[in-house]
Scaffold this motif. Sequence first.
Motif, short mmCIF file in Angstrom:
data_model
loop_
_atom_site.label_atom_id
_atom_site.label_comp_id
_atom_site.label_asym_id
_atom_site.label_seq_id
_atom_site.Cartn_x
_atom_site.Cartn_y
_atom_site.Cartn_z
N MET A 86 7.71 -2.58 -3.72
CA MET A 86 6.94 -3.24 -4.73
C MET A 86 7.27 -4.73 -4.70
SD MET A 86 6.91 -2.87 -8.85
CE MET A 86 8.02 -4.20 -9.22
N ALA A 87 6.24 -5.52 -4.86
CA ALA A 87 6.40 -6.96 -4.98
C ALA A 87 5.63 -7.41 -6.21
CB ALA A 87 5.86 -7.67 -3.75
N HIS A 88 6.10 -8.46 -6.85
CA HIS A 88 5.39 -8.98 -8.02
C HIS A 88 5.56 -10.49 -8.10
CE1 HIS A 88 8.90 -9.87 -10.60
NE2 HIS A 88 9.46 -8.92 -9.87
N ARG A 89 4.58 -11.13 -8.70
CA ARG A 89 4.60 -12.57 -8.93
C ARG A 89 3.84 -12.86 -10.22
NH1 ARG A 89 7.90 -14.05 -5.27
NH2 ARG A 89 7.27 -14.31 -3.14
N PRO A 90 4.27 -13.86 -10.97
CA PRO A 90 3.46 -14.28 -12.12
C PRO A 90 2.14 -14.88 -11.62
CG PRO A 90 5.63 -15.35 -12.12
CD PRO A 90 5.52 -14.58 -10.86
N ASN A 91 1.06 -14.61 -12.35
CA ASN A 91 -0.23 -15.11 -11.90
C ASN A 91 -0.82 -16.19 -12.80
OD1 ASN A 91 -1.30 -13.72 -14.09
ND2 ASN A 91 -2.06 -12.04 -12.86
N GLY A 92 -0.14 -16.55 -13.87
CA GLY A 92 -0.60 -17.64 -14.72
C GLY A 92 -1.73 -17.26 -15.66
N THR A 93 -2.07 -15.98 -15.75
CA THR A 93 -3.09 -15.53 -16.68
C THR A 93 -2.49 -14.50 -17.62
OG1 THR A 93 -3.86 -13.68 -15.32
CG2 THR A 93 -4.85 -15.83 -14.88
N ALA A 94 -3.29 -13.99 -18.52
CA ALA A 94 -2.82 -12.97 -19.45
C ALA A 94 -3.10 -11.57 -18.93
CB ALA A 94 -3.49 -13.16 -20.80
N VAL A 95 -3.58 -11.47 -17.70
CA VAL A 95 -3.97 -10.18 -17.12
C VAL A 95 -2.97 -9.77 -16.05
CG1 VAL A 95 -5.79 -8.99 -15.85
CG2 VAL A 95 -6.38 -10.73 -17.54
N THR A 96 -2.60 -8.49 -16.05
CA THR A 96 -1.76 -7.95 -14.99
C THR A 96 -2.65 -7.21 -14.01
OG1 THR A 96 0.13 -7.74 -16.45
CG2 THR A 96 0.13 -6.37 -14.48
N ARG A 97 -2.52 -7.55 -12.73
CA ARG A 97 -3.32 -6.92 -11.69
C ARG A 97 -2.41 -6.12 -10.77
NH1 ARG A 97 -6.44 -12.33 -9.89
NH2 ARG A 97 -4.28 -12.95 -9.67
N MET A 98 -2.99 -5.06 -10.16
CA MET A 98 -2.21 -4.19 -9.30
C MET A 98 -2.99 -3.92 -8.02
SD MET A 98 -1.70 -0.79 -8.09
CE MET A 98 -2.73 0.24 -9.05
N ALA A 99 -2.27 -3.86 -6.89
CA ALA A 99 -2.86 -3.52 -5.61
C ALA A 99 -1.99 -2.45 -4.95
CB ALA A 99 -2.96 -4.74 -4.71
N VAL A 100 -2.63 -1.63 -4.12
CA VAL A 100 -1.93 -0.57 -3.40
C VAL A 100 -2.16 -0.77 -1.91
CG1 VAL A 100 -1.69 1.91 -3.05
CG2 VAL A 100 -2.35 1.04 -5.28
N VAL A 101 -1.08 -0.67 -1.13
CA VAL A 101 -1.17 -0.77 0.32
C VAL A 101 -0.59 0.51 0.90
CG1 VAL A 101 -0.44 -2.04 2.37
CG2 VAL A 101 -0.92 -3.27 0.25
N VAL A 102 -1.38 1.18 1.73
CA VAL A 102 -0.92 2.39 2.42
C VAL A 102 -1.17 2.18 3.90
CG1 VAL A 102 -1.16 4.88 2.68
CG2 VAL A 102 -1.51 3.83 0.44
N GLY A 103 -0.12 2.22 4.69
CA GLY A 103 -0.24 1.99 6.13
C GLY A 103 -0.91 3.14 6.85
N ARG A 104 -1.36 2.87 8.06
CA ARG A 104 -2.03 3.90 8.84
C ARG A 104 -1.07 4.97 9.33
NH1 ARG A 104 -6.37 1.40 12.89
NH2 ARG A 104 -4.81 -0.14 13.37
N GLY A 105 0.22 4.76 9.19
CA GLY A 105 1.20 5.77 9.55
C GLY A 105 1.11 7.00 8.68
N CYS A 106 0.44 6.87 7.56
CA CYS A 106 0.26 8.00 6.64
C CYS A 106 -0.64 9.06 7.24
CB CYS A 106 -0.34 7.48 5.33
SG CYS A 106 -0.81 8.77 4.17
N GLY A 107 -1.58 8.64 8.01
CA GLY A 107 -2.54 9.58 8.59
C GLY A 107 -3.94 8.99 8.54
N GLY A 108 -4.91 9.85 8.51
CA GLY A 108 -6.30 9.42 8.49
C GLY A 108 -6.72 8.85 7.15
#
Length: 79
Positions: free
Chosen positions: A1-23
């Motif tokens: 997990m990585a996080h950084r302040p974004n300077g807004t009042a909204v918290t955003r989230m992203a998901v990364v799944v590598g191709r090593g997981c499968g199809g």
Amino acid sequence: MAHRPNGTAVTRMAVVVGRGCGGAVKRNREKRITREAWRSLKDRVAPGHDVVFVVRRFGAGLADRRGLMRKLVDRAGIA
């Protein structure tokens, strides 16, 4: 997990799944589980952060993923 302040009042989230997981079907399942776990945790996270989860442990259920994400958010100090 990585996080950084974004300077807004909204918290955003992203998901990364590598191709090593499968199809694409398996990767999309991992993303869906992670997003569902996030829905139960997002109220605990301080507003104004961009959070990125990199999924490396594949095949975890919703309860396991939620517990791991809660632990990561607490450890990062943004809860």
